[in-house]
Enzyme design. Structure first.
Site, short mmCIF file in Angstrom:
data_model
loop_
_atom_site.label_atom_id
_atom_site.label_comp_id
_atom_site.label_asym_id
_atom_site.label_seq_id
_atom_site.Cartn_x
_atom_site.Cartn_y
_atom_site.Cartn_z
N LYS A 1 -36.53 -160.85 -10.08
CA LYS A 1 -35.05 -160.67 -9.52
C LYS A 1 -34.81 -161.27 -8.77
CE LYS A 1 -34.40 -156.92 -6.07
NZ LYS A 1 -33.49 -156.17 -6.43
N ARG B 1 -43.32 -159.62 -4.56
CA ARG B 1 -42.58 -159.69 -5.29
C ARG B 1 -41.49 -161.10 -5.03
NH1 ARG B 1 -38.44 -154.54 -7.07
NH2 ARG B 1 -38.43 -155.58 -4.69
N GLU C 1 -33.74 -149.41 -18.05
CA GLU C 1 -33.93 -149.46 -16.46
C GLU C 1 -32.30 -148.50 -16.39
OE1 GLU C 1 -35.47 -152.10 -13.62
OE2 GLU C 1 -35.15 -153.78 -15.65
N LEU D 1 -37.10 -154.64 -13.78
CA LEU D 1 -38.06 -154.98 -13.11
C LEU D 1 -39.34 -154.23 -12.48
CD1 LEU D 1 -37.01 -157.27 -10.29
CD2 LEU D 1 -36.21 -154.85 -9.37
N ARG E 1 -24.38 -182.75 -10.67
CA ARG E 1 -25.37 -181.54 -11.16
C ARG E 1 -26.00 -181.49 -12.83
NH1 ARG E 1 -23.03 -178.15 -15.67
NH2 ARG E 1 -23.82 -176.33 -15.50
N TYR F 1 -34.43 -162.62 -5.44
CA TYR F 1 -33.89 -162.51 -3.90
C TYR F 1 -34.25 -161.18 -4.05
CZ TYR F 1 -31.19 -158.34 -6.18
OH TYR F 1 -31.16 -157.08 -7.67
N HIS G 1 -29.08 -179.77 -15.13
CA HIS G 1 -29.61 -178.32 -15.14
C HIS G 1 -30.95 -178.69 -14.54
CE1 HIS G 1 -25.72 -178.26 -17.20
NE2 HIS G 1 -26.22 -176.42 -17.10
N1 PDD Z 1 -32.09 -153.33 -7.17
N2 PDD Z 1 -33.94 -152.49 -11.90
C1 PDD Z 1 -33.47 -153.29 -11.37
C2 PDD Z 1 -32.48 -153.97 -12.30
C3 PDD Z 1 -33.28 -153.20 -9.78
O1 PDD Z 1 -32.11 -154.11 -9.84
C4 PDD Z 1 -33.61 -152.65 -8.59
C5 PDD Z 1 -32.92 -152.61 -6.94
C6 PDD Z 1 -34.41 -151.90 -8.99
C7 PDD Z 1 -35.48 -150.98 -8.87
O2 PDD Z 1 -36.19 -151.71 -7.24
P1 PDD Z 1 -36.63 -151.38 -5.92
O3 PDD Z 1 -36.77 -149.76 -6.56
O4 PDD Z 1 -37.76 -152.44 -5.60
O5 PDD Z 1 -36.00 -151.49 -4.72
C8 PDD Z 1 -34.58 -151.94 -10.71
C9 PDD Z 1 -32.11 -153.97 -5.53
C10 PDD Z 1 -32.56 -152.30 -4.45
C11 PDD Z 1 -30.38 -154.32 -5.86
O6 PDD Z 1 -29.69 -155.02 -6.50
O7 PDD Z 1 -29.44 -154.05 -4.90
#
Ligand code: PDD
Length: 280
Positions: free
Chosen positions: A147, A50, A179, A203, A100, A31, A102
């Site tokens: 992501k 990304r 993070e 991320l 289903r 996503y 994997h």
């Molecule tokens: N989240 N780290 C994680 C684990 C994240 O899920 C996100 C973003 C970030 C920040 O990344 P960026 O600056 O590219 O938004 C860091 C999004 C916004 C969400 O899950 O809603």
């Protein structure tokens, strides 16, 4: 509300997703969340790159991302969100397949593609006053650089934050802060901004990248190294970074106060610079 689903614009109530969808069964998808201002997407190229990287990393090669990004622009105008601040959520899963199993469906099936735009309210109050965070163990997998839809550890950590009256949970792996559950984090020590390096435990946050550029333009020194959780109380300032979070001061961690408990000067300077950026 109009959304984009598998090549068509439709009312969200009319979207129907198969229970065989691999996003539903396995979290087998990726996503993005992108911010928009007056219809212009913020750092669109970086988000496109990304998304392509995430798809490549999960070996999902048959999604038409050009059509999706084209649809995202149209979605903003169709929903009237081409004026003012908005955010777009989009996701691609490996599609619906039976039985289903994997391993990937063979031959591949059509991916499930979804995009939704909503109004975004900038967190002005939190930017002005700062937020509280808590520390939680980082229980995620070893490919946090993708992501992907597999966010259960993030969900649990963020729920714990909410129950503690905090905005975010900072995740601690082997004693070091990686993070937040949905944002990146930085510390300021004697005027130097310290960030975790980009590894498979973090991320590649686009707001983090933008913040690095802002530091560079302002001659704010930056060092990329993992900050130990036990060193956090020695930081003069802490702040979060994320698409919907922006650059957000942290003024409290668990039961202790960051600095004097108000947003610090480096954070305020970077936040002001961030707010002044035009979408590109
Ligand atoms: N989240 N780290 C994680 C684990 C994240 O899920 C996100 C973003 C970030 C920040 O990344 P960026 O600056 O590219 O938004 C860091 C999004 C916004 C969400 O899950 O809603």
């Amino acid at each position: 509300m109009t959304v984009y689903f598998n090549g068509t614009f439709m009312d969200k109530a009319d979207v129907s997703i198969s229970p065989d969808d691999r996003g539903f069964l396995f979290g087998d998808g990726v996503y993005e969340v992108v911010r928009a201002e007056d219809g212009a997407l913020f750092r669109l190229d970086a988000h496109r790159r990304r998304l392509a990287r995430s798809l490549d990393a999960i070996q999902l090669h048959n999604a038409d991302t050009d059509a999706l990004w084209d649809a995202v622009h149209k979605l903003l105008s169709r929903t009237g969100l081409d004026e003012g601040p908005a955010k777009v959520y989009l996701q691609i899963t490996r599609g619906a397949a039976t039985p289903r199993q994997h391993a990937f469906p063979d031959p591949p099936v059509e991916p499930t593609v979804y995009a939704r735009a909503t109004a975004h309210e900038p967190p002005l109050d939190k930017w002005a006053n700062g937020v509280k965070v808590i520390l939680r163990p980082d229980q995620r997998w070893a490919r946090c650089d993708i992501k992907s839809l597999n966010y259960l550890p993030n969900v649990l950590a963020n729920q714990a934050a909410q129950e503690a009256g905090a905005y975010e949970a900072l995740l601690v792996r082997d004693g070091f802060v990686t993070e937040g559950s949905h944002s990146s984090v930085a510390a300021v020590f004697d005027g130097t901004v310290a960030l975790h390096p980009l590894t498979h435990h973090t991320l590649p946050s686009i707001t983090r990248q933008v913040t690095l550029e802002l530091c560079d333009e302002r001659d704010v020194p930056v060092e990329e190294f993992p900050v130990a959780a036990e060193d956090l109380p020695n930081a003069d300032e802490l702040f979060l970074m994320g698409t919907t979070t922006g650059v957000m001061p942290i003024v409290r961690v668990d039961d202790w106060t960051v600095g004097d408990g108000t947003p610090g000067p480096v954070t305020q300077e970077l936040l002001a610079a961030f707010r002044a950026l035009e979408p590109t």
